[in-house]
Structure formats: C-alpha cells, structure tokens
Design an enzyme around this catalytic site. Structure first.
Site, PDB file in Angstrom:
ATOM      1  N   ARG A 114       0.827  -1.216   0.000  1.00  0.00           N
ATOM      2  CA  ARG A 114       0.000   0.000   0.000  1.00  0.00           C
ATOM      3  C   ARG A 114       0.850   1.250   0.000  1.00  0.00           C
ATOM      4  O   ARG A 114       0.529   2.230  -0.661  1.00  0.00           O
ATOM      5  CB  ARG A 114      -0.982   0.023   1.179  1.00  0.00           C
ATOM      6  CG  ARG A 114      -1.998   1.152   0.979  1.00  0.00           C
ATOM      7  CD  ARG A 114      -3.015   1.377   2.117  1.00  0.00           C
ATOM      8  NE  ARG A 114      -3.474   0.190   2.765  1.00  0.00           N
ATOM      9  CZ  ARG A 114      -3.073  -0.200   3.976  1.00  0.00           C
ATOM     10  NH1 ARG A 114      -2.220   0.549   4.674  1.00  0.00           N
ATOM     11  NH2 ARG A 114      -3.523  -1.304   4.499  1.00  0.00           N
ATOM     12  N   TYR A 130      -9.329  22.631 -11.724  1.00  0.00           N
ATOM     13  CA  TYR A 130     -10.092  21.484 -12.218  1.00  0.00           C
ATOM     14  C   TYR A 130     -11.313  21.289 -11.298  1.00  0.00           C
ATOM     15  O   TYR A 130     -11.213  21.445 -10.076  1.00  0.00           O
ATOM     16  CB  TYR A 130      -9.186  20.248 -12.216  1.00  0.00           C
ATOM     17  CG  TYR A 130      -9.931  18.965 -12.359  1.00  0.00           C
ATOM     18  CD1 TYR A 130     -10.771  18.744 -13.446  1.00  0.00           C
ATOM     19  CD2 TYR A 130      -9.825  17.967 -11.397  1.00  0.00           C
ATOM     20  CE1 TYR A 130     -11.477  17.555 -13.564  1.00  0.00           C
ATOM     21  CE2 TYR A 130     -10.520  16.783 -11.514  1.00  0.00           C
ATOM     22  CZ  TYR A 130     -11.354  16.589 -12.599  1.00  0.00           C
ATOM     23  OH  TYR A 130     -12.061  15.425 -12.714  1.00  0.00           O
ATOM     24  N   ASP A 171      -0.094  22.524  -9.040  1.00  0.00           N
ATOM     25  CA  ASP A 171      -0.537  21.414  -9.879  1.00  0.00           C
ATOM     26  C   ASP A 171       0.084  21.637 -11.260  1.00  0.00           C
ATOM     27  O   ASP A 171      -0.296  22.555 -11.985  1.00  0.00           O
ATOM     28  CB  ASP A 171      -2.071  21.397  -9.937  1.00  0.00           C
ATOM     29  CG  ASP A 171      -2.604  20.221 -10.754  1.00  0.00           C
ATOM     30  OD1 ASP A 171      -1.907  19.772 -11.678  1.00  0.00           O
ATOM     31  OD2 ASP A 171      -3.738  19.787 -10.478  1.00  0.00           O
ATOM     32  N   LYS A 224      -2.703  12.196 -17.295  1.00  0.00           N
ATOM     33  CA  LYS A 224      -2.668  13.053 -18.492  1.00  0.00           C
ATOM     34  C   LYS A 224      -1.355  12.847 -19.254  1.00  0.00           C
ATOM     35  O   LYS A 224      -1.097  11.759 -19.701  1.00  0.00           O
ATOM     36  CB  LYS A 224      -2.866  14.511 -18.073  1.00  0.00           C
ATOM     37  CG  LYS A 224      -3.971  14.725 -17.027  1.00  0.00           C
ATOM     38  CD  LYS A 224      -5.327  14.279 -17.512  1.00  0.00           C
ATOM     39  CE  LYS A 224      -6.399  14.647 -16.502  1.00  0.00           C
ATOM     40  NZ  LYS A 224      -7.351  13.579 -16.248  1.00  0.00           N
TER      41      LYS A 224
HETATM   42  C1  3LM Z   1     -10.052  17.043 -17.079  1.00  0.00           C
HETATM   43  N1  3LM Z   1      -8.752  16.590 -15.131  1.00  0.00           N
HETATM   44  O1  3LM Z   1     -10.603  16.648 -18.117  1.00  0.00           O
HETATM   45  P1  3LM Z   1      -7.262  12.453 -11.859  1.00  0.00           P
HETATM   46  N2  3LM Z   1      -5.442  18.219 -11.720  1.00  0.00           N
HETATM   47  C2  3LM Z   1      -5.766  18.647 -12.957  1.00  0.00           C
HETATM   48  C3  3LM Z   1      -6.663  17.920 -13.749  1.00  0.00           C
HETATM   49  O2  3LM Z   1      -6.945  18.384 -14.965  1.00  0.00           O
HETATM   50  C4  3LM Z   1      -7.229  16.733 -13.231  1.00  0.00           C
HETATM   51  C5  3LM Z   1      -6.869  16.308 -11.933  1.00  0.00           C
HETATM   52  C6  3LM Z   1      -5.974  17.077 -11.220  1.00  0.00           C
HETATM   53  C7  3LM Z   1      -9.686  16.093 -16.005  1.00  0.00           C
HETATM   54  C8  3LM Z   1     -10.232  14.858 -15.838  1.00  0.00           C
HETATM   55  S1  3LM Z   1     -12.902  15.150 -15.802  1.00  0.00           S
HETATM   56  C9  3LM Z   1     -14.138  14.033 -15.446  1.00  0.00           C
HETATM   57  C10 3LM Z   1     -11.482  14.314 -16.389  1.00  0.00           C
HETATM   58  C11 3LM Z   1      -5.167  19.910 -13.464  1.00  0.00           C
HETATM   59  C12 3LM Z   1      -8.206  15.930 -14.022  1.00  0.00           C
HETATM   60  C13 3LM Z   1      -7.416  15.062 -11.336  1.00  0.00           C
HETATM   61  O3  3LM Z   1      -7.758  12.101 -10.497  1.00  0.00           O
HETATM   62  O4  3LM Z   1      -6.050  11.645 -12.252  1.00  0.00           O
HETATM   63  O5  3LM Z   1      -8.339  12.474 -12.897  1.00  0.00           O
HETATM   64  O6  3LM Z   1      -6.679  13.968 -11.779  1.00  0.00           O
HETATM   65  O7  3LM Z   1      -9.775  18.253 -16.901  1.00  0.00           O
END
Ligand code: 3LM
Length: 406
Positions: A62, A115, A187, A212
């Site tokens: 974990r 986000y 971020d 991403k």
């Molecule tokens: C998006 N974004 O389409 P995960 N920080 C940033 C992000 O853009 C995102 C996260 C953190 C998108 C996801 S929306 C349903 C799809 C700048 C995610 C969060 O937990 O790995 O998705 O990251 O903008």
C-alpha cells in the site's frame, strides 16, 4: 545522475535510464513489474525494525513497492525535487496531501480556477472538517496579500489553469506564501516537468494527474507528489497509508514510466501543434477569443515565457454565438474526439461548463472566469494538417448552424 565527466544527465536521459541497471535484473532492458503485495522479513526482529524505519526495505504494497519506487525516483529527478510519491490518481494525490498537511482551524488559499473536482475538494470537502478555504484570483497578487493570514497553511494553484489557461507567476506567489509561513503547492499537470519545474521557481510541492501527459496514452489513472523529503515521507506515512489508501498499482506505475520515456518529445509536439491550432482559430471569423500561453497577446505572456519553455498542448476558445455555437462545433468534429481528460495522443474536445467544471455553480463559473461558451481542446499527436482540417470543417458547421438559427 551524472555522466563520467560529472555533467548532469539531460531530462530525456534521466526519464529513460535513471535508477535502473538491466544487469541487476537478468539483463532485462525494461524494469520488471513487482506485483507483490506483501514482503517477507528476514527475521522477526527485522520486521519490527522495518516498521520503526530503522531498516530499509519493503513491508506492504500500500505504501511502497519497488516498481512504484523507481517511478518516484524518476519523477523527483525530473521535477528537481528531493523525493516523489506515486498515487492512484491526481485526486488521490491532492486529497492525500491535504489530509496530511491540514487540520481543523487551518486556512488555505486557492486560485479561483481549478479542475472541477479539485475545486469541489477544497470548497465542499475540506470545510466539512473545519478548514477555511479562500478562492482568489492569483494573477492579481494584491488579492493574495489580503487573503493570506498567519493561519494560512497552503496556497494551491494550477498553472496554466484548467480550463481557461490563466498563467500564475509561481515565484511571486511562493515569495508571498513563504513570508507567511505557508507552503506553495503547484498542480503541474498541464506542463509536466518537461515544460515547467515549479520547485525551481521556489514552490514547495508539485502535484500531478499522471493520468494526463505523464502517462500520455489515455490508458491509466495515476497521481504524483514531489517535494522536500520529510514532507513527502509524511504524506506517504499518513495520507497514503491510513487516510486515503490511494495506492497506484505496480502495473500502472510501469505504464507511467513507459510514458515518461517519450515525455519530452511528446510535449514539444503537443505544444507546437496547439500553437498552430491557436493561431488558426485566432484568424477565423467564427472565433470570438482564443487562449494559449504562447500567443503574443496572451494576458500573462511575461510570466508564461519566464517559467515555461513552451506553451503546452491545451487551447481554450469561445465562438461568436457562445454556448450554442460551441455545441455545434463539438458536434461537427470528426477526427477529433468529444471527451474529457487531456494529454493523450488523440485530440480531445470538451465543454468545461457542462463537463469538467460542472461542480462549480453557474454563479461560481461566472465569478471565476469560466464562461458558459468556453471550449477546451487537448491537441493530440496526429498530423497537424489533419487536425486543422477537422477544426476548419467543424467551424464551418458551427457558422452554418448559427446562420440557420438567425
Ligand atoms: C479534465 N482533469 O478533463 P485524476 N489536476 C488537474 C486535472 O486536470 C485533473 C486532476 C488534477 C480532467 C479529468 S474530468 C471528469 C477528467 C489539473 C483531471 C485530477 O484524479 O487523475 O483524474 O486527476 O480536466
């Protein structure tokens, strides 16, 4: 990592080789994947020593596993940080960080464009546990000064910001936060360390949605935190171990490392193609406004050129005719895919107000610079002429549907 002449190895070299010698693993060119969940102790006493941190080694998957550890070492090096921590998703990274570093009575300052789910974590999640969160426009440093107090523990922002690509001056914010004893958390999902390294600009911690560009192929969910050793260790031992349990799977850690090998190349291509798209949109009569950090008239062009090496792969724009024209454009694309997320090989287009930023109320979107007609495009790695042709056809479709409605 240095070469034989003590010259630090370059970014791509470290992304491909750092921390791994095939001769340690039967000559296997790429590192093996340890799927193991639990690890044997050499003796009863050794188990206790491992738990007390008196001996180096692995206990349980974990909080640490050799495949995760290699990814963490590479990410720390690429970000110029002392230590890294890989997690199950970007949200897993942000929540593990917040739950470790904050307690009731603390204050947090966030940029007002984040986000959608990060915004929800800060404005709906953390206040339930007695943390006060103040959203401000961090492109205006005076609003930051008035929001900071001696109780501020974190200043959190994205740059460029999702979805409107506002660029925030990392060094200027970090200097103000540091003067109040607060940590600056950036971020860096939109740039990746290939284009921007916030720790070199005095940020304390960097977080990523590795889902991403770092992964880069739309086939995984992952998150990363980089920063100073003790803080990252604390987030591993508290936030990951018993607050969230948001562990990255070893197979996913392997896939992120595969993505890292081509990261520098991909970010160059994404950035060049996105700039070509932004310029084409700027010249088109259907388009009301375009945002890309490398456009000459970009609002925070100075900060962008200071802290980024290229403009990144996202473009945001608004059409004449607002929401309806935007919807017609999105329904008019063919090669380009209607989907959220970003950083994949495929060009993706989405509507923030009804999709990624639907967690904001309409009033919050209006106050926080996310207009109802905004379209966000993640420009992929396809042939640029094909991308531009598809956009051109969709713009024609949007103009035709607008003319028909009038
Ligand atoms: C998006 N974004 O389409 P995960 N920080 C940033 C992000 O853009 C995102 C996260 C953190 C998108 C996801 S929306 C349903 C799809 C700048 C995610 C969060 O937990 O790995 O998705 O990251 O903008």
């Amino acid at each position: 990592m240095t070469d034989g002449n003590n010259r630090p190895q370059g970014f791509a070299t470290r992304a491909i080789h750092l921390g791994y010698d095939p001769m340690d693993e039967n000559g296997a060119l790429t590192q093996p994947i340890y799927l193991t969940s639990t690890y044997a102790f050499e003796s009863a006493e050794a188990g206790g020593e491992l738990f007390r941190g008196e001996r180096k080694g692995y206990i349980y998957g974990r909080n640490r596993n050799p495949t995760q550890a290699l990814l963490e070492e590479r990410m720390a090096s690429l970000e110029g940080a002392e230590a890294g921590l890989a997690l199950a998703s970007g949200m897993g990274a942000i929540s593990a960080l917040c739950w470790t570093l904050l307690e009731a009575g603390d204050e947090v300052v966030i940029d007002h464009t984040l986000y959608g789910n990060t915004f929800a974590l800060f404005t709906k999640g953390l206040p339930k546990f007695g943390v006060t969160v103040t959203p401000v426009d961090l492109t205006n440093l005076e609003t930051l000064d008035s929001a900071l107090s001696s109780a501020t523990k974190l200043v959190f922002f994205e740059t460029p910001a999702n979805p409107n690509l506002r660029v925030i001056d990392i060094a200027a914010v970090a200097a103000r936060a540091q003067a109040k004893g607060a940590l600056t958390v950036v971020d860096n999902t939109f740039c990746t360390p290939a284009l921007q390294r916030p720790i070199e600009q005095d940020a304390d911690l960097v977080i990523h949605s590795a889902t991403k560009y770092l992964g880069g192929h739309g086939d995984l969910l992952a998150g990363v935190i980089c920063g100073e050793h003790d803080t990252v260790h604390q987030i591993r031992q508290h936030g990951l171990r018993y607050l969230t349990g948001a562990t990255i799977s070893p197979l996913t850690a392997f896939l992120v490392m595969r993505g890292l090998k081509t990261l520098e190349l991909r970010m160059e291509r994404h950035s060049d193609s996105a700039l070509a798209v932004a310029k084409m949109l700027q010249d088109h009569p259907a388009v009301a406004s375009v945002e890309h950090p490398w456009l000459d008239d970009f609002a925070q062009a100075d900060a962008a050129r200071r802290q980024m090496s290229r403009g990144g792969g996202l473009v945001s724009f608004e059409l004449h005719g607002g929401y309806d024209a935007g919807m017609a454009f999105m329904n008019g694309v063919d090669l380009i895919t209607r989907a959220v997320s970003l950083g994949d090989a495929e060009t993706l287009v989405q509507h923030p107000a009804s999709m990624t930023h639907a967690t904001y109320t309409p009033e919050e979107r209006a106050a926080h610079g996310i207009s109802e007609g905004l379209i966000r495009m993640s420009v992929g790695l396809e042939n640029i002429a094909d991308i531009l042709q598809d956009i051109d056809a969709a713009l024609d479709a949007a103009m035709a549907s607008r003319a028909a409605a009038e």
